[in-house]
Scaffold this active site. Sequence first.
Site, PDB file in Angstrom:
ATOM      1  N   ASP A  29       0.840  -1.199   0.000  1.00  0.00           N
ATOM      2  CA  ASP A  29       0.000   0.000   0.000  1.00  0.00           C
ATOM      3  C   ASP A  29       0.880   1.256   0.000  1.00  0.00           C
ATOM      4  O   ASP A  29       2.012   1.221   0.476  1.00  0.00           O
ATOM      5  CB  ASP A  29      -0.912  -0.021   1.235  1.00  0.00           C
ATOM      6  CG  ASP A  29      -2.072   0.950   1.103  1.00  0.00           C
ATOM      7  OD1 ASP A  29      -2.332   1.445  -0.018  1.00  0.00           O
ATOM      8  OD2 ASP A  29      -2.719   1.228   2.129  1.00  0.00           O
ATOM      9  N   HIS A  46       2.911   3.713  -8.921  1.00  0.00           N
ATOM     10  CA  HIS A  46       2.718   2.295  -9.272  1.00  0.00           C
ATOM     11  C   HIS A  46       3.950   1.746  -9.992  1.00  0.00           C
ATOM     12  O   HIS A  46       4.368   0.614  -9.761  1.00  0.00           O
ATOM     13  CB  HIS A  46       1.466   2.138 -10.142  1.00  0.00           C
ATOM     14  CG  HIS A  46       0.190   2.497  -9.422  1.00  0.00           C
ATOM     15  ND1 HIS A  46      -0.093   2.037  -8.150  1.00  0.00           N
ATOM     16  CD2 HIS A  46      -0.867   3.281  -9.771  1.00  0.00           C
ATOM     17  CE1 HIS A  46      -1.272   2.511  -7.763  1.00  0.00           C
ATOM     18  NE2 HIS A  46      -1.756   3.275  -8.727  1.00  0.00           N
ATOM     19  N   LEU A 140      11.328 -20.263  -5.436  1.00  0.00           N
ATOM     20  CA  LEU A 140      10.359 -19.383  -4.758  1.00  0.00           C
ATOM     21  C   LEU A 140       9.002 -19.561  -5.435  1.00  0.00           C
ATOM     22  O   LEU A 140       8.910 -19.516  -6.663  1.00  0.00           O
ATOM     23  CB  LEU A 140      10.806 -17.915  -4.891  1.00  0.00           C
ATOM     24  CG  LEU A 140       9.818 -16.863  -4.371  1.00  0.00           C
ATOM     25  CD1 LEU A 140       9.810 -16.828  -2.847  1.00  0.00           C
ATOM     26  CD2 LEU A 140      10.166 -15.469  -4.909  1.00  0.00           C
TER      27      LEU A 140
HETATM   28  C1  FPP Z   1      -1.599   0.279  -3.441  1.00  0.00           C
HETATM   29  O1  FPP Z   1      -1.229   1.629  -3.469  1.00  0.00           O
HETATM   30  C2  FPP Z   1      -1.087  -0.422  -4.624  1.00  0.00           C
HETATM   31  C3  FPP Z   1      -1.839  -0.967  -5.618  1.00  0.00           C
HETATM   32  C4  FPP Z   1      -3.308  -0.925  -5.658  1.00  0.00           C
HETATM   33  C5  FPP Z   1      -1.234  -1.611  -6.782  1.00  0.00           C
HETATM   34  C6  FPP Z   1      -0.065  -2.505  -6.518  1.00  0.00           C
HETATM   35  C7  FPP Z   1       0.720  -2.582  -7.748  1.00  0.00           C
HETATM   36  C8  FPP Z   1       2.052  -2.545  -7.840  1.00  0.00           C
HETATM   37  C9  FPP Z   1       2.934  -2.558  -6.677  1.00  0.00           C
HETATM   38  C10 FPP Z   1       2.654  -2.480  -9.195  1.00  0.00           C
HETATM   39  C11 FPP Z   1       3.313  -3.690  -9.741  1.00  0.00           C
HETATM   40  C12 FPP Z   1       2.858  -5.005  -9.253  1.00  0.00           C
HETATM   41  C13 FPP Z   1       3.160  -6.180  -9.847  1.00  0.00           C
HETATM   42  C14 FPP Z   1       2.710  -7.439  -9.191  1.00  0.00           C
HETATM   43  C15 FPP Z   1       3.886  -6.276 -11.124  1.00  0.00           C
HETATM   44  P1  FPP Z   1      -2.367   2.714  -3.524  1.00  0.00           P
HETATM   45  O2  FPP Z   1      -2.518   3.157  -4.922  1.00  0.00           O
HETATM   46  O3  FPP Z   1      -3.604   2.190  -2.883  1.00  0.00           O
HETATM   47  O4  FPP Z   1      -1.729   3.844  -2.650  1.00  0.00           O
HETATM   48  P2  FPP Z   1      -2.491   4.926  -1.763  1.00  0.00           P
HETATM   49  O5  FPP Z   1      -3.231   4.167  -0.696  1.00  0.00           O
HETATM   50  O6  FPP Z   1      -1.396   5.743  -1.211  1.00  0.00           O
HETATM   51  O7  FPP Z   1      -3.396   5.689  -2.689  1.00  0.00           O
END
Ligand code: FPP
Length: 251
Positions: A29, A46, A140
């Site tokens: 997150d 992201h 893994l």
């Molecule tokens: C949460 O941050 C993150 C996500 C919803 C997306 C997770 C994706 C990645 C880490 C990118 C790549 C992943 C892979 C598996 C290739 P948020 O957007 O909810 O952050 P915020 O709470 O600060 O708005």
Amino acid sequence: MIIISNCKNIKNDLFDKNELPQHLAIIMDGNGRWAEKKGLPRSVGHREGAKAVKRVIANCIHFNIPILTLFAFSTENWKRPKNEVMYLLKLFERVLSKEKANLIKDNIKINFIGRLNDLPDSLNEKMNELFESTKKNNKLILNIAINYGGRAEIIDALKAITIKIVEKKLNIEEINENTIRDNLYTHNLPDPDLLIRTAGEMRISNFMIWQIAYTELWVTPVFWPDFDKNNLIEAIKNFQKRVRKYGGKIQ
Ligand code: FPP
């Protein structure tokens, strides 16, 4: 993808190598907040989050943690602005295409959990291709939870169990915890030992709600794109101090 060389300065003697979590799960997150704090578009958060994914995979390999489950996209994430959802889905596709050779080279078995059929066909093709080409790997197990929701998973398990009852392959009296476990997306995996959540929120957000009944939790204020090997070491060291009782008495 795997930046094992960057891990050389990790001292294994910082913690007990014999007491590592065998299954680590992470709620990644804070990508959006990371970007907003720097005055950048959320998409950059992201993109940097994807780099942190590579880093944590490398660190799990380095420390011999055999199973890693990452919460990449929830069944609720469709409620985000359309352009952010499209960006994320394209990012997954791009990262999977780019990293195929590295996953094979690094002996990683990749698996996807969630309501995969509701994802775009092009992404499903990539996921199937990677699953097929890595299924014999054994260094893994990397589980990516995508279009995943814990309640949806339990509903899907209940449907599968009901079909078995209707088809008279299962009696109602026989249903126990193993019946539920065997019908979850994670049926072939042990429950997580440690769940890390980045960016400080003290909640589970519908992630593996059946499987984490006895999982140790670690919440760090660090935003996911900044999560590094030292943050992982800190979480593991704290995990190793916990006395796991599983509801029973301490011996
Ligand atoms: C949460 O941050 C993150 C996500 C919803 C997306 C997770 C994706 C990645 C880490 C990118 C790549 C992943 C892979 C598996 C290739 P948020 O957007 O909810 O952050 P915020 O709470 O600060 O708005």
